[in-house]
Design an enzyme around this catalytic site. Sequence first.
Site, short mmCIF file in Angstrom:
data_model
loop_
_atom_site.label_atom_id
_atom_site.label_comp_id
_atom_site.label_asym_id
_atom_site.label_seq_id
_atom_site.Cartn_x
_atom_site.Cartn_y
_atom_site.Cartn_z
NE ARG A 79 -19.02 -4.82 1.79
CZ ARG A 79 -18.89 -4.57 3.38
NH1 ARG A 79 -19.84 -4.33 3.93
NH2 ARG A 79 -17.53 -4.84 3.85
CB THR A 104 7.99 10.73 1.30
OG1 THR A 104 7.28 11.52 0.66
CG2 THR A 104 7.76 11.17 2.95
CE1 TYR A 117 5.16 2.66 -6.64
CE2 TYR A 117 5.92 4.58 -7.90
CZ TYR A 117 5.49 3.91 -6.65
OH TYR A 117 5.29 4.76 -5.59
#
Length: 314
Positions: free
Chosen positions: A107, A176, A146
Amino acid sequence: MSGSKILVTGGAGFIGSHLCRRLVADGHDVLCADSLFTGTKDNIADLMGNKNFEFLRHDIVTPLCVEVDQIYNLACPASPIHYQFNPVHTTKTSVNGTINMLGLARRTKARILQASTSEVYGDPEIHPQPESYWGRVNPVGPRACYDEGKRCAETLFFDYHRQHKLQIKVVRIFNTYGPNMHPNDGRVVSNFIVQALQGQDLTIYGDGSQTRSFQYVDDLVAGLLAMMASPAEFTGPVNIGNPDEFTMKQLAEKVLTLIPESKSKLVYRPLPQDDPKQRQPDIRLAKEKLNWAPKIKLEEGLRKTVDYFRRTLK
Ligand code: NAD
Ligand code: UDP
Protein backbone atom coordinates in the site's frame (compact mmCIF):
# COMPACT_ATOMS: atom_id res chain seq x y z
CA MET A 1 19.02 8.99 2.05
CA SER A 2 18.49 10.47 5.55
CA GLY A 3 15.07 11.60 6.75
CA SER A 4 13.19 8.47 5.65
CA LYS A 5 10.23 7.18 7.65
CA ILE A 6 11.30 3.71 8.68
CA LEU A 7 9.31 1.00 10.46
CA VAL A 8 11.31 -1.55 12.46
CA THR A 9 9.18 -4.45 13.68
CA GLY A 10 10.77 -6.21 16.63
CA GLY A 11 12.70 -2.98 17.29
CA ALA A 12 12.78 -3.45 21.07
CA GLY A 13 14.57 -6.80 20.75
CA PHE A 14 18.27 -7.51 20.72
CA ILE A 15 19.07 -6.81 17.04
CA GLY A 16 16.17 -4.39 16.50
CA SER A 17 17.32 -2.05 19.27
CA HIS A 18 20.80 -1.73 17.69
CA LEU A 19 19.23 -1.14 14.28
CA CYS A 20 16.83 1.54 15.61
CA ARG A 21 19.71 3.35 17.34
CA ARG A 22 21.78 3.36 14.16
CA LEU A 23 18.87 4.54 11.98
CA VAL A 24 18.05 7.40 14.38
CA ALA A 25 21.76 8.36 14.47
CA ASP A 26 21.71 8.44 10.65
CA GLY A 27 18.90 11.02 10.74
CA HIS A 28 15.87 8.84 10.01
CA ASP A 29 12.44 8.98 11.56
CA VAL A 30 11.99 5.56 13.19
CA LEU A 31 8.81 3.82 14.29
CA CYS A 32 9.52 0.76 16.41
CA ALA A 33 6.59 -1.67 16.59
CA ASP A 34 7.06 -4.46 19.10
CA SER A 35 4.80 -6.71 21.18
CA LEU A 36 7.47 -6.82 23.93
CA PHE A 37 7.21 -10.62 23.97
CA THR A 38 11.00 -10.97 24.21
CA GLY A 39 12.06 -7.35 23.73
CA THR A 40 12.14 -4.76 26.50
CA LYS A 41 11.75 -1.02 26.86
CA ASP A 42 15.16 -1.04 28.58
CA ASN A 43 16.75 -1.90 25.22
CA ILE A 44 15.42 1.36 23.72
CA ALA A 45 15.30 3.52 26.87
CA ASP A 46 17.92 5.93 25.52
CA LEU A 47 15.87 6.50 22.35
CA MET A 48 12.54 7.13 24.05
CA GLY A 49 12.87 10.93 24.36
CA ASN A 50 14.29 11.38 20.86
CA LYS A 51 11.97 13.27 18.49
CA ASN A 52 12.97 10.96 15.64
CA PHE A 53 11.93 7.82 17.53
CA GLU A 54 8.49 6.45 18.38
CA PHE A 55 7.57 3.21 20.12
CA LEU A 56 4.32 1.39 19.47
CA ARG A 57 3.32 -1.74 21.39
CA HIS A 58 1.89 -3.83 18.58
CA ASP A 59 1.73 -7.50 17.57
CA ILE A 60 2.32 -7.81 13.81
CA VAL A 61 -0.14 -10.70 13.64
CA THR A 62 -2.68 -7.82 13.65
CA PRO A 63 -2.55 -5.44 10.63
CA LEU A 64 -0.86 -2.07 11.09
CA CYS A 65 -1.83 1.07 9.20
CA VAL A 66 1.00 3.64 9.08
CA GLU A 67 2.81 5.63 6.39
CA VAL A 68 6.42 4.54 5.82
CA ASP A 69 9.19 4.53 3.20
CA GLN A 70 11.04 1.44 4.42
CA ILE A 71 10.25 -1.58 6.61
CA TYR A 72 12.70 -3.83 8.44
CA ASN A 73 10.68 -6.89 9.48
CA LEU A 74 12.52 -8.30 12.50
CA ALA A 75 9.58 -9.24 14.73
CA CYS A 76 9.87 -12.90 15.77
CA PRO A 77 11.28 -14.58 18.85
CA ALA A 78 14.70 -15.92 17.88
CA SER A 79 15.89 -18.17 20.69
CA PRO A 80 14.70 -21.78 20.78
CA ILE A 81 13.13 -21.52 24.27
CA HIS A 82 11.19 -18.42 23.30
CA TYR A 83 10.02 -19.53 19.86
CA GLN A 84 8.99 -22.92 21.26
CA PHE A 85 7.06 -21.34 24.18
CA ASN A 86 4.03 -20.63 21.94
CA PRO A 87 4.93 -22.34 18.66
CA VAL A 88 1.59 -21.57 17.00
CA HIS A 89 2.11 -17.87 17.63
CA THR A 90 5.67 -18.14 16.27
CA THR A 91 4.33 -19.50 12.98
CA LYS A 92 1.58 -16.87 12.95
CA THR A 93 4.21 -14.15 13.44
CA SER A 94 6.26 -15.35 10.46
CA VAL A 95 3.26 -16.09 8.20
CA ASN A 96 0.31 -13.84 9.15
CA GLY A 97 2.63 -11.14 10.49
CA THR A 98 4.72 -11.17 7.32
CA ILE A 99 1.58 -10.99 5.14
CA ASN A 100 0.51 -7.93 7.14
CA MET A 101 3.89 -6.24 6.68
CA LEU A 102 3.99 -7.10 2.96
CA GLY A 103 0.47 -5.69 2.62
CA LEU A 104 1.63 -2.50 4.32
CA ALA A 105 4.64 -2.31 1.98
CA ARG A 106 2.37 -2.80 -1.01
CA ARG A 107 0.00 0.00 0.00
CA THR A 108 2.76 2.45 0.93
CA LYS A 109 5.17 1.34 -1.85
CA ALA A 110 7.81 0.90 0.84
CA ARG A 111 10.94 -1.17 0.33
CA ILE A 112 10.80 -4.10 2.78
CA LEU A 113 13.58 -6.22 4.29
CA GLN A 114 13.02 -9.59 5.91
CA ALA A 115 15.19 -10.83 8.78
CA SER A 116 15.42 -14.43 7.65
CA THR A 117 17.77 -16.93 9.18
CA SER A 118 20.43 -19.57 8.65
CA GLU A 119 17.81 -21.93 10.14
CA VAL A 120 16.25 -22.12 6.67
CA TYR A 121 19.19 -24.44 5.92
CA GLY A 122 18.20 -26.69 8.86
CA ASP A 123 20.83 -29.31 9.71
CA PRO A 124 22.85 -28.79 6.50
CA GLU A 125 24.58 -31.43 4.36
CA ILE A 126 26.56 -28.72 2.54
CA HIS A 127 29.28 -26.79 4.33
CA PRO A 128 29.64 -23.81 4.33
CA GLN A 129 26.10 -22.92 3.27
CA PRO A 130 25.64 -20.87 0.06
CA GLU A 131 22.32 -19.16 -0.69
CA SER A 132 21.68 -21.68 -3.48
CA TYR A 133 21.39 -24.54 -0.95
CA TRP A 134 17.73 -25.42 -0.29
CA GLY A 135 18.26 -26.79 3.19
CA ARG A 136 17.36 -29.82 5.29
CA VAL A 137 14.61 -28.92 7.75
CA ASN A 138 12.44 -31.31 9.75
CA PRO A 139 8.94 -29.94 9.03
CA VAL A 140 7.33 -31.57 12.08
CA GLY A 141 10.01 -31.16 14.78
CA PRO A 142 10.15 -28.67 17.66
CA ARG A 143 12.21 -26.16 15.65
CA ALA A 144 9.82 -26.24 12.68
CA CYS A 145 7.57 -23.41 13.94
CA TYR A 146 10.58 -21.12 13.52
CA ASP A 147 12.39 -22.72 10.57
CA GLU A 148 9.34 -23.41 8.42
CA GLY A 149 7.75 -20.10 9.43
CA LYS A 150 10.85 -18.27 8.20
CA ARG A 151 10.95 -20.36 5.02
CA CYS A 152 7.31 -19.50 4.33
CA ALA A 153 8.06 -15.82 5.01
CA GLU A 154 10.74 -15.97 2.30
CA THR A 155 8.21 -17.58 -0.07
CA LEU A 156 5.74 -14.76 0.66
CA PHE A 157 8.41 -12.13 0.01
CA PHE A 158 9.26 -13.59 -3.38
CA ASP A 159 5.60 -14.07 -4.37
CA TYR A 160 4.76 -10.45 -3.45
CA HIS A 161 7.78 -9.43 -5.50
CA ARG A 162 6.73 -11.48 -8.55
CA GLN A 163 2.99 -10.85 -8.22
CA HIS A 164 2.86 -7.26 -6.94
CA LYS A 165 6.30 -5.92 -7.94
CA LEU A 166 7.25 -5.16 -4.35
CA GLN A 167 10.84 -4.07 -3.67
CA ILE A 168 12.06 -6.86 -1.40
CA LYS A 169 15.30 -7.61 0.44
CA VAL A 170 15.82 -10.99 2.10
CA VAL A 171 18.74 -11.41 4.52
CA ARG A 172 19.65 -14.78 6.04
CA ILE A 173 21.17 -13.89 9.39
CA PHE A 174 23.63 -16.31 11.00
CA ASN A 175 24.15 -16.55 14.80
CA THR A 176 24.53 -13.02 16.12
CA TYR A 177 25.45 -11.86 19.61
CA GLY A 178 26.19 -8.70 21.56
CA PRO A 179 24.81 -6.28 24.15
CA ASN A 180 21.02 -6.26 24.68
CA MET A 181 20.69 -10.03 24.35
CA HIS A 182 18.16 -11.22 26.87
CA PRO A 183 20.12 -12.76 29.79
CA ASN A 184 17.71 -15.71 30.03
CA ASP A 185 16.87 -16.38 26.43
CA GLY A 186 18.89 -19.56 26.35
CA ARG A 187 21.14 -18.72 23.42
CA VAL A 188 24.62 -20.03 23.82
CA VAL A 189 26.68 -16.82 24.00
CA SER A 190 24.47 -15.15 26.60
CA ASN A 191 24.07 -18.41 28.52
CA PHE A 192 27.82 -18.99 28.82
CA ILE A 193 28.62 -15.38 29.78
CA VAL A 194 25.82 -15.13 32.33
CA GLN A 195 26.73 -18.52 33.81
CA ALA A 196 30.40 -17.59 34.07
CA LEU A 197 29.64 -14.23 35.69
CA GLN A 198 27.23 -15.81 38.16
CA GLY A 199 29.58 -18.65 39.09
CA GLN A 200 27.35 -21.35 37.60
CA ASP A 201 28.80 -24.14 35.50
CA LEU A 202 28.69 -23.60 31.72
CA THR A 203 26.13 -25.97 30.17
CA ILE A 204 27.43 -27.60 27.01
CA TYR A 205 24.71 -29.45 25.13
CA GLY A 206 25.86 -32.76 23.64
CA ASP A 207 29.62 -33.29 23.52
CA GLY A 208 30.29 -29.68 22.50
CA SER A 209 31.68 -30.62 19.08
CA GLN A 210 28.80 -28.97 17.16
CA THR A 211 29.86 -25.73 15.51
CA ARG A 212 28.44 -22.26 14.97
CA SER A 213 29.87 -19.09 13.41
CA PHE A 214 29.21 -16.03 15.54
CA GLN A 215 28.83 -12.51 14.25
CA TYR A 216 28.92 -9.38 16.40
CA VAL A 217 25.75 -7.31 16.15
CA ASP A 218 27.43 -4.16 14.74
CA ASP A 219 28.61 -6.16 11.71
CA LEU A 220 25.07 -7.41 11.15
CA VAL A 221 23.58 -3.91 11.36
CA ALA A 222 26.09 -2.73 8.74
CA GLY A 223 25.01 -5.64 6.53
CA LEU A 224 21.29 -4.88 6.97
CA LEU A 225 21.82 -1.21 6.02
CA ALA A 226 23.94 -2.16 3.00
CA MET A 227 21.26 -4.59 1.84
CA MET A 228 18.45 -2.06 2.23
CA ALA A 229 20.48 0.49 0.23
CA SER A 230 21.47 -1.93 -2.54
CA PRO A 231 20.06 -1.66 -6.10
CA ALA A 232 16.40 -2.73 -6.41
CA GLU A 233 17.21 -5.70 -8.64
CA PHE A 234 19.23 -7.36 -5.86
CA THR A 235 16.54 -9.06 -3.77
CA GLY A 236 18.72 -11.65 -2.05
CA PRO A 237 18.46 -14.00 -0.29
CA VAL A 238 21.88 -13.07 0.99
CA ASN A 239 23.80 -14.59 3.91
CA ILE A 240 25.04 -12.13 6.52
CA GLY A 241 27.28 -13.78 9.08
CA ASN A 242 30.83 -14.26 10.24
CA PRO A 243 32.48 -17.35 8.71
CA ASP A 244 34.86 -17.91 11.67
CA GLU A 245 33.60 -21.22 13.00
CA PHE A 246 33.98 -22.58 16.54
CA THR A 247 32.83 -25.63 18.47
CA MET A 248 30.67 -24.96 21.53
CA LYS A 249 33.47 -26.32 23.68
CA GLN A 250 35.91 -23.77 22.21
CA LEU A 251 33.37 -21.02 22.80
CA ALA A 252 32.95 -22.02 26.45
CA GLU A 253 36.72 -22.03 26.95
CA LYS A 254 37.04 -18.59 25.32
CA VAL A 255 34.35 -17.15 27.58
CA LEU A 256 36.14 -18.50 30.66
CA THR A 257 39.43 -16.91 29.63
CA LEU A 258 37.65 -13.53 29.35
CA ILE A 259 36.19 -13.87 32.85
CA PRO A 260 39.33 -15.00 34.73
CA GLU A 261 37.77 -14.58 38.17
CA SER A 262 35.08 -17.16 37.33
CA LYS A 263 35.22 -20.49 39.14
CA SER A 264 32.76 -22.09 36.70
CA LYS A 265 33.48 -25.45 35.09
CA LEU A 266 32.08 -27.08 31.96
CA VAL A 267 29.16 -29.50 32.41
CA TYR A 268 27.53 -31.60 29.71
CA ARG A 269 23.75 -31.76 29.10
CA PRO A 270 21.68 -33.66 26.50
CA LEU A 271 21.70 -32.25 22.97
CA PRO A 272 18.27 -30.79 22.04
CA GLN A 273 16.34 -32.53 19.24
CA ASP A 274 17.23 -31.43 15.67
CA ASP A 275 20.16 -29.30 16.88
CA PRO A 276 22.24 -28.56 13.74
CA LYS A 277 25.72 -30.13 13.89
CA GLN A 278 27.53 -27.39 11.98
CA ARG A 279 26.90 -23.98 10.55
CA GLN A 280 29.06 -21.55 8.62
CA PRO A 281 27.95 -18.91 6.13
CA ASP A 282 29.31 -18.68 2.63
CA ILE A 283 29.47 -14.87 2.32
CA ARG A 284 30.81 -14.51 -1.20
CA LEU A 285 27.51 -13.04 -2.43
CA ALA A 286 27.43 -10.36 0.31
CA LYS A 287 31.03 -9.45 -0.49
CA GLU A 288 30.33 -9.19 -4.20
CA LYS A 289 26.94 -7.44 -4.14
CA LEU A 290 27.15 -5.37 -0.96
CA ASN A 291 30.90 -4.97 -0.54
CA TRP A 292 30.26 -6.19 2.99
CA ALA A 293 32.35 -8.41 5.25
CA PRO A 294 32.37 -8.74 9.04
CA LYS A 295 35.10 -6.80 10.85
CA ILE A 296 34.83 -7.83 14.48
CA LYS A 297 36.66 -10.92 15.71
CA LEU A 298 34.98 -13.22 18.23
CA GLU A 299 37.28 -12.25 21.08
CA GLU A 300 36.67 -8.51 20.63
CA GLY A 301 32.90 -8.98 20.38
CA LEU A 302 32.83 -11.28 23.39
CA ARG A 303 34.73 -8.68 25.44
CA LYS A 304 32.11 -6.03 24.63
CA THR A 305 29.32 -8.47 25.47
CA VAL A 306 30.95 -9.49 28.75
CA ASP A 307 31.27 -5.77 29.65
CA TYR A 308 27.57 -5.30 28.93
CA PHE A 309 26.50 -8.20 31.13
CA ARG A 310 28.87 -7.09 33.92
CA ARG A 311 27.10 -3.69 33.89
CA THR A 312 23.52 -4.94 33.64
CA LEU A 313 23.25 -8.25 35.53
CA LYS A 314 21.58 -7.84 38.90
P1 NAD B 1 14.71 -10.97 19.98
O1 NAD B 1 13.83 -12.03 20.53
O2 NAD B 1 15.61 -10.25 20.90
O3 NAD B 1 13.87 -9.89 19.19
C1 NAD B 1 12.65 -10.16 18.56
C2 NAD B 1 11.73 -8.98 18.83
O4 NAD B 1 10.47 -9.23 18.17
C3 NAD B 1 11.40 -8.84 20.32
O5 NAD B 1 11.51 -7.49 20.70
C4 NAD B 1 9.96 -9.34 20.42
O6 NAD B 1 9.25 -8.74 21.51
C5 NAD B 1 9.41 -8.97 19.07
N1 NAD B 1 8.28 -9.79 18.64
C6 NAD B 1 8.18 -11.15 18.66
N2 NAD B 1 7.00 -11.52 18.12
C7 NAD B 1 6.35 -10.38 17.76
C8 NAD B 1 5.11 -10.11 17.15
N3 NAD B 1 4.26 -11.09 16.80
N4 NAD B 1 4.77 -8.81 16.92
C9 NAD B 1 5.60 -7.79 17.27
N5 NAD B 1 6.78 -7.99 17.87
C10 NAD B 1 7.16 -9.28 18.09
O7 NAD B 1 15.54 -11.65 18.79
P2 NAD B 1 16.70 -11.07 17.87
O8 NAD B 1 17.88 -11.93 18.07
O9 NAD B 1 16.83 -9.61 18.04
O10 NAD B 1 16.12 -11.40 16.43
C11 NAD B 1 15.55 -10.41 15.58
C12 NAD B 1 15.23 -11.03 14.23
O11 NAD B 1 16.41 -11.55 13.64
C13 NAD B 1 14.25 -12.19 14.33
O12 NAD B 1 13.35 -12.13 13.25
C14 NAD B 1 15.13 -13.41 14.21
O13 NAD B 1 14.45 -14.50 13.65
C15 NAD B 1 16.23 -12.90 13.29
N6 NAD B 1 17.48 -13.66 13.49
C16 NAD B 1 18.24 -13.51 14.60
C17 NAD B 1 19.40 -14.26 14.76
C18 NAD B 1 20.30 -14.13 15.95
O14 NAD B 1 21.30 -14.83 16.03
N7 NAD B 1 20.05 -13.26 16.89
C19 NAD B 1 19.76 -15.19 13.76
C20 NAD B 1 18.94 -15.34 12.66
C21 NAD B 1 17.81 -14.56 12.50
N1 UDP C 1 24.10 -24.60 23.45
C1 UDP C 1 24.90 -25.09 24.46
N2 UDP C 1 24.68 -24.63 25.73
C2 UDP C 1 23.76 -23.69 26.02
C3 UDP C 1 22.96 -23.17 24.97
C4 UDP C 1 23.15 -23.66 23.68
O1 UDP C 1 25.78 -25.94 24.24
O2 UDP C 1 23.64 -23.31 27.20
C5 UDP C 1 24.35 -25.07 22.07
C6 UDP C 1 23.11 -25.50 21.29
O3 UDP C 1 22.79 -26.85 21.54
C7 UDP C 1 23.57 -25.26 19.86
C8 UDP C 1 24.51 -24.06 19.97
O4 UDP C 1 24.88 -23.99 21.34
O5 UDP C 1 24.29 -26.37 19.38
C9 UDP C 1 23.88 -22.74 19.55
O6 UDP C 1 22.65 -22.61 20.24
P1 UDP C 1 21.75 -21.31 20.13
O7 UDP C 1 20.45 -21.62 20.79
O8 UDP C 1 22.50 -20.13 20.60
O9 UDP C 1 21.56 -21.08 18.56
P2 UDP C 1 21.03 -22.04 17.37
O10 UDP C 1 21.01 -23.47 17.82
O11 UDP C 1 19.67 -21.52 17.07
O12 UDP C 1 22.02 -21.83 16.32
